[in-house]
Design a protein around this motif. Structure first.
Motif, PDB file in Angstrom:
ATOM      1  N   LYS A   1      -9.614   0.740   4.429  1.00 55.32           N
ATOM      2  CA  LYS A   1     -10.257   2.055   4.441  1.00 55.32           C
ATOM      3  C   LYS A   1     -10.909   2.328   5.802  1.00 55.32           C
ATOM      4  O   LYS A   1     -10.768   3.416   6.351  1.00 55.32           O
ATOM      5  N   ALA A   2     -11.600   1.348   6.345  1.00 57.12           N
ATOM      6  CA  ALA A   2     -12.275   1.515   7.624  1.00 57.12           C
ATOM      7  C   ALA A   2     -11.285   1.767   8.761  1.00 57.12           C
ATOM      8  O   ALA A   2     -11.623   2.401   9.756  1.00 57.12           O
ATOM      9  N   GLN A   3     -10.067   1.282   8.597  1.00 58.84           N
ATOM     10  CA  GLN A   3      -9.028   1.504   9.607  1.00 58.84           C
ATOM     11  C   GLN A   3      -8.238   2.777   9.305  1.00 58.84           C
ATOM     12  O   GLN A   3      -7.263   3.066   9.971  1.00 58.84           O
ATOM     13  N   ASN A   4      -8.687   3.534   8.306  1.00 62.16           N
ATOM     14  CA  ASN A   4      -8.054   4.799   7.919  1.00 62.16           C
ATOM     15  C   ASN A   4      -6.609   4.624   7.463  1.00 62.16           C
ATOM     16  O   ASN A   4      -5.754   5.454   7.754  1.00 62.16           O
ATOM     17  N   LEU A   5      -6.361   3.559   6.731  1.00 58.86           N
ATOM     18  CA  LEU A   5      -5.039   3.305   6.170  1.00 58.86           C
ATOM     19  C   LEU A   5      -5.078   3.576   4.670  1.00 58.86           C
ATOM     20  O   LEU A   5      -5.901   2.995   3.961  1.00 58.86           O
ATOM     21  N   TYR A   6      -4.250   4.488   4.214  1.00 63.40           N
ATOM     22  CA  TYR A   6      -4.103   4.781   2.773  1.00 63.40           C
ATOM     23  C   TYR A   6      -5.456   5.098   2.116  1.00 63.40           C
ATOM     24  O   TYR A   6      -5.789   4.555   1.063  1.00 63.40           O
ATOM     25  N   ILE A   7      -6.208   5.977   2.726  1.00 65.89           N
ATOM     26  CA  ILE A   7      -7.584   6.252   2.305  1.00 65.89           C
ATOM     27  C   ILE A   7      -7.686   6.672   0.839  1.00 65.89           C
ATOM     28  O   ILE A   7      -8.526   6.160   0.102  1.00 65.89           O
ATOM     29  N   ASP A   8      -6.858   7.620   0.397  1.00 65.97           N
ATOM     30  CA  ASP A   8      -6.930   8.085  -0.997  1.00 65.97           C
ATOM     31  C   ASP A   8      -6.663   6.941  -1.968  1.00 65.97           C
ATOM     32  O   ASP A   8      -7.389   6.762  -2.948  1.00 65.97           O
ATOM     33  N   LEU A   9      -5.635   6.175  -1.686  1.00 67.10           N
ATOM     34  CA  LEU A   9      -5.298   5.036  -2.534  1.00 67.10           C
ATOM     35  C   LEU A   9      -6.436   4.020  -2.552  1.00 67.10           C
ATOM     36  O   LEU A   9      -6.831   3.547  -3.617  1.00 67.10           O
TER      37      LEU A   9
ATOM     38  N   TYR B   1       0.571   6.192  -6.965  1.00 64.71           N
ATOM     39  CA  TYR B   1      -0.669   6.928  -7.183  1.00 64.71           C
ATOM     40  C   TYR B   1      -0.400   8.437  -7.199  1.00 64.71           C
ATOM     41  O   TYR B   1      -0.872   9.156  -8.083  1.00 64.71           O
ATOM     42  N   GLU B   2       0.365   8.910  -6.245  1.00 59.92           N
ATOM     43  CA  GLU B   2       0.693  10.342  -6.174  1.00 59.92           C
ATOM     44  C   GLU B   2       1.468  10.786  -7.415  1.00 59.92           C
ATOM     45  O   GLU B   2       1.206  11.862  -7.961  1.00 59.92           O
ATOM     46  N   GLU B   3       2.391   9.952  -7.869  1.00 61.25           N
ATOM     47  CA  GLU B   3       3.152  10.270  -9.089  1.00 61.25           C
ATOM     48  C   GLU B   3       2.227  10.311 -10.299  1.00 61.25           C
ATOM     49  O   GLU B   3       2.349  11.192 -11.152  1.00 61.25           O
ATOM     50  N   GLN B   4       1.314   9.353 -10.379  1.00 60.67           N
ATOM     51  CA  GLN B   4       0.374   9.326 -11.495  1.00 60.67           C
ATOM     52  C   GLN B   4      -0.526  10.557 -11.490  1.00 60.67           C
ATOM     53  O   GLN B   4      -0.824  11.113 -12.549  1.00 60.67           O
ATOM     54  N   CYS B   5      -0.937  10.987 -10.322  1.00 57.58           N
ATOM     55  CA  CYS B   5      -1.776  12.188 -10.224  1.00 57.58           C
ATOM     56  C   CYS B   5      -1.017  13.415 -10.721  1.00 57.58           C
ATOM     57  O   CYS B   5      -1.582  14.255 -11.431  1.00 57.58           O
ATOM     58  N   GLU B   6       0.260  13.518 -10.361  1.00 56.95           N
ATOM     59  CA  GLU B   6       1.085  14.639 -10.817  1.00 56.95           C
ATOM     60  C   GLU B   6       1.227  14.635 -12.339  1.00 56.95           C
ATOM     61  O   GLU B   6       1.329  15.687 -12.960  1.00 56.95           O
ATOM     62  N   LEU B   7       1.207  13.449 -12.931  1.00 56.97           N
ATOM     63  CA  LEU B   7       1.337  13.321 -14.377  1.00 56.97           C
ATOM     64  C   LEU B   7      -0.015  13.450 -15.089  1.00 56.97           C
ATOM     65  O   LEU B   7      -0.078  13.395 -16.313  1.00 56.97           O
ATOM     66  N   GLY B   8      -1.091  13.601 -14.326  1.00 57.79           N
ATOM     67  CA  GLY B   8      -2.400  13.808 -14.918  1.00 57.79           C
ATOM     68  C   GLY B   8      -3.189  12.545 -15.226  1.00 57.79           C
ATOM     69  O   GLY B   8      -4.180  12.597 -15.946  1.00 57.79           O
TER      70      GLY B   8
ATOM     71  N   CYS C   1       0.834  -1.212   0.000  1.00 62.54           N
ATOM     72  CA  CYS C   1       0.000   0.000   0.000  1.00 62.54           C
ATOM     73  C   CYS C   1       0.867   1.260   0.000  1.00 62.54           C
ATOM     74  O   CYS C   1       0.552   2.225  -0.703  1.00 62.54           O
ATOM     75  N   GLN C   2       1.937   1.237   0.761  1.00 68.52           N
ATOM     76  CA  GLN C   2       2.843   2.385   0.802  1.00 68.52           C
ATOM     77  C   GLN C   2       3.461   2.626  -0.580  1.00 68.52           C
ATOM     78  O   GLN C   2       3.511   3.754  -1.063  1.00 68.52           O
ATOM     79  N   GLU C   3       3.881   1.555  -1.221  1.00 73.06           N
ATOM     80  CA  GLU C   3       4.466   1.646  -2.562  1.00 73.06           C
ATOM     81  C   GLU C   3       3.442   2.161  -3.579  1.00 73.06           C
ATOM     82  O   GLU C   3       3.731   3.048  -4.391  1.00 73.06           O
ATOM     83  N   LEU C   4       2.233   1.605  -3.512  1.00 71.11           N
ATOM     84  CA  LEU C   4       1.189   2.019  -4.451  1.00 71.11           C
ATOM     85  C   LEU C   4       0.717   3.444  -4.182  1.00 71.11           C
ATOM     86  O   LEU C   4       0.338   4.154  -5.112  1.00 71.11           O
ATOM     87  N   GLN C   5       0.756   3.875  -2.928  1.00 75.07           N
ATOM     88  CA  GLN C   5       0.401   5.252  -2.591  1.00 75.07           C
ATOM     89  C   GLN C   5       1.359   6.222  -3.286  1.00 75.07           C
ATOM     90  O   GLN C   5       0.928   7.218  -3.868  1.00 75.07           O
ATOM     91  N   LYS C   6       2.645   5.902  -3.268  1.00 70.65           N
ATOM     92  CA  LYS C   6       3.642   6.745  -3.952  1.00 70.65           C
ATOM     93  C   LYS C   6       3.395   6.759  -5.456  1.00 70.65           C
ATOM     94  O   LYS C   6       3.452   7.806  -6.094  1.00 70.65           O
TER      95      LYS C   6
ATOM     96  N   HIS D   1      -7.203   7.307 -14.794  1.00 72.60           N
ATOM     97  CA  HIS D   1      -7.543   5.903 -14.548  1.00 72.60           C
ATOM     98  C   HIS D   1      -6.352   5.219 -13.886  1.00 72.60           C
ATOM     99  O   HIS D   1      -5.226   5.343 -14.346  1.00 72.60           O
ATOM    100  N   HIS D   2      -6.657   4.489 -12.851  1.00 76.07           N
ATOM    101  CA  HIS D   2      -5.589   3.866 -12.061  1.00 76.07           C
ATOM    102  C   HIS D   2      -5.765   2.350 -11.979  1.00 76.07           C
ATOM    103  O   HIS D   2      -5.357   1.723 -11.003  1.00 76.07           O
ATOM    104  N   THR D   3      -6.353   1.766 -13.016  1.00 77.59           N
ATOM    105  CA  THR D   3      -6.568   0.320 -13.039  1.00 77.59           C
ATOM    106  C   THR D   3      -5.259  -0.465 -12.885  1.00 77.59           C
ATOM    107  O   THR D   3      -5.250  -1.494 -12.208  1.00 77.59           O
ATOM    108  N   PRO D   4      -4.134   0.000 -13.484  1.00 76.85           N
ATOM    109  CA  PRO D   4      -2.887  -0.740 -13.272  1.00 76.85           C
ATOM    110  C   PRO D   4      -2.484  -0.854 -11.793  1.00 76.85           C
ATOM    111  O   PRO D   4      -1.885  -1.852 -11.395  1.00 76.85           O
ATOM    112  N   LEU D   5      -2.859   0.130 -10.986  1.00 73.59           N
ATOM    113  CA  LEU D   5      -2.578   0.040  -9.550  1.00 73.59           C
ATOM    114  C   LEU D   5      -3.380  -1.094  -8.921  1.00 73.59           C
ATOM    115  O   LEU D   5      -2.867  -1.829  -8.075  1.00 73.59           O
TER     116      LEU D   5
END
Length: 117
Positions: free
Chosen positions: A95-103, A59-66, A52-57, A69-73
């Protein structure tokens, strides 16, 4: 010195484990409860959290690149998730435990899109 029968000792630990599962508040720690319920090892729990930590990073990089769709994640998440864990239930528990909510929100939306196709 007391000698323990290994089978009796293991049986007792398993019983105590089941009792502890009944005692904990699953609403406070749903992912950890799921990990206990599915009998995950410490390494497997760490693997999920590191994933999740790796995918969160990513995800953030993908958002910066515009990216929109994040299906590959989701594909990466599913491919690396321990087999013992059901995908939807794991996402919901994280999600219910509030871990990596955006991801987790993104992964849940991607999962819904995949199911609809």
């Amino acid at each position: 010195m007391r000698v323990y029968d290994e089978d009796d000792y293991l049986s007792k630990l398993k019983f105590q484990h089941r009792l502890l599962l009944k005692m904990i508040d699953r609403n406070s720690f749903p992912f950890y409860s799921l990990a206990l319920e599915k009998d995950l090892s410490e390494g497997e729990v760490e693997q999920v959290l590191m994933l999740c930590q790796e995918l969160q990073k990513e995800y953030e990089e993908q958002c910066e690149l515009g990216f929109v769709h994040h299906t590959p994640l989701l594909v990466h998440f599913v491919g690396m998730l321990p087999e013992k864990l059901p995908i939807a239930e794991t996402l919901q528990a994280l999600k219910a435990q509030n871990l990596y909510i955006d991801l987790i929100d993104v992964l849940q939306r991607a999962e819904k899109r995949v199911e609809e196709d």
